[in-house]
Design a protein around this motif. Structure first.
Motif, mmCIF file in Angstrom:
data_model
loop_
_atom_site.group_PDB
_atom_site.id
_atom_site.type_symbol
_atom_site.label_atom_id
_atom_site.label_comp_id
_atom_site.label_asym_id
_atom_site.label_seq_id
_atom_site.Cartn_x
_atom_site.Cartn_y
_atom_site.Cartn_z
ATOM 1 N N CYS A 11 -1.272 -4.185 0.994
ATOM 2 C CA CYS A 11 -0.292 -5.155 1.129
ATOM 3 C C CYS A 11 -0.935 -6.585 0.249
ATOM 4 O O CYS A 11 -2.030 -7.072 0.526
ATOM 5 C CB CYS A 11 -0.009 -5.537 2.424
ATOM 6 N N ASP A 12 -0.312 -6.730 -0.890
ATOM 7 C CA ASP A 12 -0.690 -7.793 -1.752
ATOM 8 C C ASP A 12 0.202 -9.019 -1.255
ATOM 9 O O ASP A 12 1.378 -9.004 -1.386
ATOM 10 C CB ASP A 12 -0.482 -7.580 -3.101
ATOM 11 N N THR A 16 9.578 -4.378 0.223
ATOM 12 C CA THR A 16 9.193 -3.456 1.430
ATOM 13 C C THR A 16 9.677 -2.160 1.218
ATOM 14 O O THR A 16 10.472 -1.613 0.275
ATOM 15 C CB THR A 16 10.103 -4.172 2.576
ATOM 16 N N GLY A 47 9.786 -1.942 -3.601
ATOM 17 C CA GLY A 47 8.479 -1.861 -3.430
ATOM 18 C C GLY A 47 8.018 -1.815 -5.120
ATOM 19 O O GLY A 47 7.487 -3.260 -5.747
ATOM 20 N N ALA A 83 5.021 -11.650 -0.869
ATOM 21 C CA ALA A 83 4.235 -10.214 -0.329
ATOM 22 C C ALA A 83 4.926 -9.004 -0.752
ATOM 23 O O ALA A 83 5.963 -8.672 -0.503
ATOM 24 C CB ALA A 83 4.060 -10.473 0.946
ATOM 25 N N ASP A 84 4.110 -7.982 -1.383
ATOM 26 C CA ASP A 84 4.571 -6.710 -1.651
ATOM 27 C C ASP A 84 3.628 -5.807 -0.737
ATOM 28 O O ASP A 84 2.295 -5.586 -0.806
ATOM 29 C CB ASP A 84 4.217 -6.361 -3.077
ATOM 30 N N ARG A 85 4.318 -5.161 0.176
ATOM 31 C CA ARG A 85 3.650 -3.898 1.119
ATOM 32 C C ARG A 85 3.657 -2.508 0.624
ATOM 33 O O ARG A 85 4.715 -2.135 0.590
ATOM 34 C CB ARG A 85 4.334 -4.089 2.486
ATOM 35 N N LYS A 118 -5.371 -9.847 -0.177
ATOM 36 C CA LYS A 118 -5.275 -8.480 -0.349
ATOM 37 C C LYS A 118 -5.757 -7.729 0.897
ATOM 38 O O LYS A 118 -6.870 -7.834 1.501
ATOM 39 C CB LYS A 118 -5.989 -7.628 -1.783
ATOM 40 N N ALA A 122 1.381 -6.197 8.323
ATOM 41 C CA ALA A 122 0.471 -6.737 7.193
ATOM 42 C C ALA A 122 0.968 -7.947 6.586
ATOM 43 O O ALA A 122 0.513 -8.770 6.166
ATOM 44 C CB ALA A 122 0.293 -5.557 6.187
ATOM 45 N N PRO A 123 2.454 -7.921 6.064
ATOM 46 C CA PRO A 123 2.880 -9.098 5.354
ATOM 47 C C PRO A 123 2.687 -10.292 6.225
ATOM 48 O O PRO A 123 2.256 -11.397 5.804
ATOM 49 C CB PRO A 123 4.349 -8.926 5.144
ATOM 50 N N SER A 178 -2.219 -2.015 4.202
ATOM 51 C CA SER A 178 -0.849 -1.865 4.846
ATOM 52 C C SER A 178 -0.974 -1.503 6.152
ATOM 53 O O SER A 178 0.166 -2.153 6.820
ATOM 54 C CB SER A 178 -0.045 -1.017 3.899
#
Length: 798
Positions: free
Chosen positions: A24-25, A92, A356, A17-19, A45, A57-58, A48
């Motif tokens: 947030c993906d 993050t 990030g 997970a990339d916030r 997707k 979000a994650p 965020s």
């Protein structure tokens, strides 16, 4: 009948997970229930920030992943079970945002008596030398306590006979002969009274004053009673003699301070100012980061935290397993600023500044690089809030001192240039000029089209130009999170802005709506080109000789035009490009590094000692990665020396390459890097400031053939995609030809291997839109789209 959840093996779902600032993906893979030897992928997707619907979000993205994989409804707010999860990897921006917004943790600075104002004075640099009203960033710490302690180095640097006069130590560190020559007081082992010891760097350290435990404890208890629970400890020369810092740190922990950032343990490097500022940044950011992570862990059962801690590493090292059926507990890993994964024990605020964007660099580097061609790649990550640009030429480009929000930080970070231009960048008409950014609409409220009353942004411009198609875009907007993009909101806002622009007396000719909207896109494109030129042309690299790897949610909408502006002929867009920062987490290596200071001239007589120190560090790094589960071919080390010419203060962290590796010829490696960086060499001695070993644990086996190998081996060769693959037609504006009402729209997943799409066209999937402008063509491969920028230009001119 067996439920789908029962068909998914325990510890098999891998989640990344990339916030980001706007979205947030989340990328996940899991075994195909029909064939457990194959893995299926899912992409989620979401915004965020959406406080009306979820807290984090994650966590929400992971909940949706588990719902999809297990076909089980999981209510929001319910503690998530982790029995099916192998690992969760996170990048993050929590620490980054806290630094930018100055919302870190209140803390105190503990420093040597007489140096309380050192970090406030700084290094006296004046980056804006002509400003009449100088506004210096305020320090991160709230209070300073001075400790009556002092050590100094025996001798002085520029003694012509420094080697002959230096203190001589026995093998076990005892003084065999004291200082001689200038400065010696004639009766002690150095310039005056005080014990002389050998520092970590090999330098002779004279202990003038040791800290008094009673007074230190009294001062720290006073701070603790005021509500402080975070400290930064920064003493003079602690990089080579850390004992006094460690002594005070032990007392602080006994009193109850939760965060104690000790400069000699964080960055054992010379230069007290950046070392000190970095330590205060760590004390400022780490508590905020840990508070966030505590909240994150509370959304899951206890197994997740247990599997992420030290006990789990110890059990993996001993070969023991936890849980049922001999399976380990799930774990959480974090992306560090240097592109390596860190476990919970090694993750801190200082190491998360670029957490990030680092995942995206790993993603494009590993999926775009071709070892045979060795053509350098520029990474263009166009997100919702900003654009991040980096360069990869077979090795991650790392910097060891950066300035973020006015704070100079000394810590290894990927060399990423950021500019405030992204999908959420706000649009203004100011002083007769189009302007995109630097202000951002963010995720809350977001651009006007997000249905939350937000301002005009780049996303609105792309929407009105037809470069975003609402029917293909995720319906995640509005209060219900189920509404599409609002085209009419964007149109109304642009009509009002167009009226102001055309009524401005500075405008010579009235412009129509498309010209105005596209004008903002051109400004945004030029803004995005700026950091690319800084990374290439300003450092002596020809921009046109690079490949452009475009990713990020908005990357596909701008890639072709940016490539043309820069003269780049080839663009690579990964099929997961809109979530490549999350996908990069799945490919990232585990990293662990150790560093020690040195103060040694590099020559034939000292080389053996330096190699011996590298060997010792490499042994400890290997042991730590063994503890984390990496052995044999999955583990490798990189040995580095931080070197400079004597009399200069610019050191380069040097890694041997090619023929230099076998003999570890660091002198040749240093001169090669110095010549490349500065264009000349000095005829003087070389000094080693630091020795460093970085260990890398590989987390995957292979990614298969490179994109160019696949392209070269296509059989039959690329051919035009048939009209039957056109999913729809849409009205899209292009600079060269104006608005084309029947622009073909292709679905990425429907394109077969080798299908060629000539511009003007659009290629879309569930998370991204790729604009193929006139004069370019895109070729579909198994994992990429390859866009050739110069093809068809003659036809366009005709």
């Amino acid at each position: 009948m067996t439920s789908k959840a029962a068909q998914i093996p325990d510890r098999s779902i891998r989640i990344c997970a990339d916030r980001g600032g706007t979205f947030c993906d989340v990328h996940a893979s899991y075994p195909d229930p029909q064939d457990l030897s194959e893995r299926k992928e899912i992409v989620v997707k979401l915004l965020s920030q959406d406080p009306a619907n979820y807290r984090d979000a994650p966590t929400e993205g992971i909940r949706r992943i588990l719902e999809i994989v297990t076909s089980t409804s999981i209510p929001r707010g319910q503690i998530l079970k982790t029995d099916k999860i192998d690992y969760i990897r996170l990048s993050t921006t929590v620490a980054t945002n806290a630094l930018l917004e100055r919302k870190g943790h209140r803390h105190a600075l503990i420093t040597t008596k007489g140096f309380k104002d050192l970090l406030l004075i700084g290094n006296q640099s004046r980056p804006r030398i002509f400003d009449l009203n100088i506004r210096r960033p305020s320090p991160l710490y709230s209070e300073v306590v001075e400790v009556d302690e002092r050590v100094t180095l025996a001798g002085y640097t520029y003694d012509p006979q420094a080697a002959e006069h230096a203190v001589v130590f026995t093998e076990d560190g005892k003084v065999a002969r004291g200082l001689r020559g200038p400065g010696w007081d004639g009766k002690h082992d150095a310039e005056g009274p005080g014990e002389v010891v050998r520092g970590l760097s090999g330098e002779a350290v004279r202990i003038i004053t040791r800290p008094d435990e009673t007074s230190v404890r009294r001062d720290l208890e006073s701070l603790y009673s005021k509500g402080y629970n975070s400290l930064a400890i920064v003493f003079v020369h602690s990089y080579t003699y850390p004992d006094h810092e460690l002594f005070v740190g032990r007392i602080a922990r006994e009193i109850g301070f939760q965060q104690v950032s000790i400069s000699s343990q964080l960055i054992p490097m010379i230069k007290m100012v950046p070392r000190g500022v970095s330590s205060t940044a760590d004390a400022y950011l780490t508590p905020i980061l840990m508070e966030y992570l505590d909240g994150f862990f509370k959304g899951f059962d206890d197994m997740l935290r247990r599997g992420s801690g030290k006990e789990a590493k110890d059990e993996r090292e001993a070969g023991t397993k936890q849980g049922d059926e001999g399976l380990h507990d799930p774990r959480v890993e974090f992306m560090g600023s240097d592109g390596g994964l860190l476990d919970l024990d090694n993750f801190s605020g200082l190491k998360s500044i670029l957490s990030g964007p680092a995942g995206g660099v790993v993603g494009y580097a590993l999926t775009s690089w071709d070892e045979e061609r060795r053509q350098p790649v520029i990474g263009l990550d166009v997100g919702g809030t900003s654009t991040d640009v980096s360069r990869y030429s077979g090795r991650y480009e790392t910097v060891y001192e950066t300035t973020t929000a006015g704070i100079t930080i000394q810590s290894p970070q990927l060399d990423i240039n950021t500019v405030a231009a992204g999908g959420g960048s706000r649009l203004f008409w100011r002083n007769g000029l189009f302007q995109a950014g630097p202000e951002s609409a963010g995720a809350e409220p977001g651009p006007a089209c997000y249905r939350k009353g937000g301002p005009l942004a780049v996303t609105d411009a792309n929407l009105l130009l037809g470069r975003l198609i609402p029917s293909y875009f995720p319906n995640i907007f509005g209060k219900s999170e189920k509404e599409p993009l609002d085209v009419e909101a964007s149109r109304r806002a642009f009509e009002e802005l167009a009226g102001r622009i055309n009524s401005d007396p500075s405008i010579a000719k009235r412009m129509d709506m498309d010209e105005i909207v596209y004008g903002f896109i051109k400004v945004a494109n030029e803004t995005m080109c700026r950091p690319i030129r800084a990374l290439t042309e300003s450092r002596g690299f020809a921009t046109s000789k690079h490949i452009l790897a475009s990713f990020g949610g908005a990357g596909g909408q701008h890639a072709c035009e940016i490539a043309r502006l820069l003269g780049i002929k080839t663009i690579l867009i990964h099929r997961h490009s809109s979530i490549l920062s999350a996908y990069g987490l799945a490919l990232a290596d585990r990293a662990y590094e150790l560093q020690e200071p040195s103060s040694t001239q590099y020559n034939t007589s000292t080389k053996a000692g330096l190699i011996s120190r590298l060997d010792a560090l490499a042994k400890n790094v290997t042991l730590e990665l063994n503890r984390q589960g990496f052995k044999g071919a999955r583990l490798r080390t990189e040995r580095m020396l931080n070197m400079r010419f004597e009399g200069t203060d610019t050191a380069l962290m040097v890694l041997c390459e090619g023929d230099e590796v076998d003999t570890e010829d660091f002198e040749a490696a240093f001169k090669r890097e110095y010549k490349k960086e500065f264009g000349f060499l000095l005829e003087t001695k070389i000094v080693v400031d630091d020795v460093k070993v970085r260990g890398i644990g590989k987390t995957f086996d292979t990614l298969g053939p490179s994109v160019f190998s696949e392209l070269a081996s296509l059989s039959p060769p690329p051919r035009a995609a048939s009209d039957s693959k056109i999913d729809s037609r849409y009205s899209v504006y292009f600079e060269d030809i104006g608005r084309l009402n029947d622009t073909p729209v292709y679905l990425l997943e429907k394109l077969d291997l080798g299908d060629k799409v000539a511009g003007p066209a659009m290629i879309v999937d569930g998370t991204q839109t790729i604009v193929v402008v006139p004069g370019t063509e895109a070729i579909a491969l198994s994992r990429h789209l390859v866009i050739n920028v110069n093809t068809g230009e003659e036809d366009l001119q005709k």
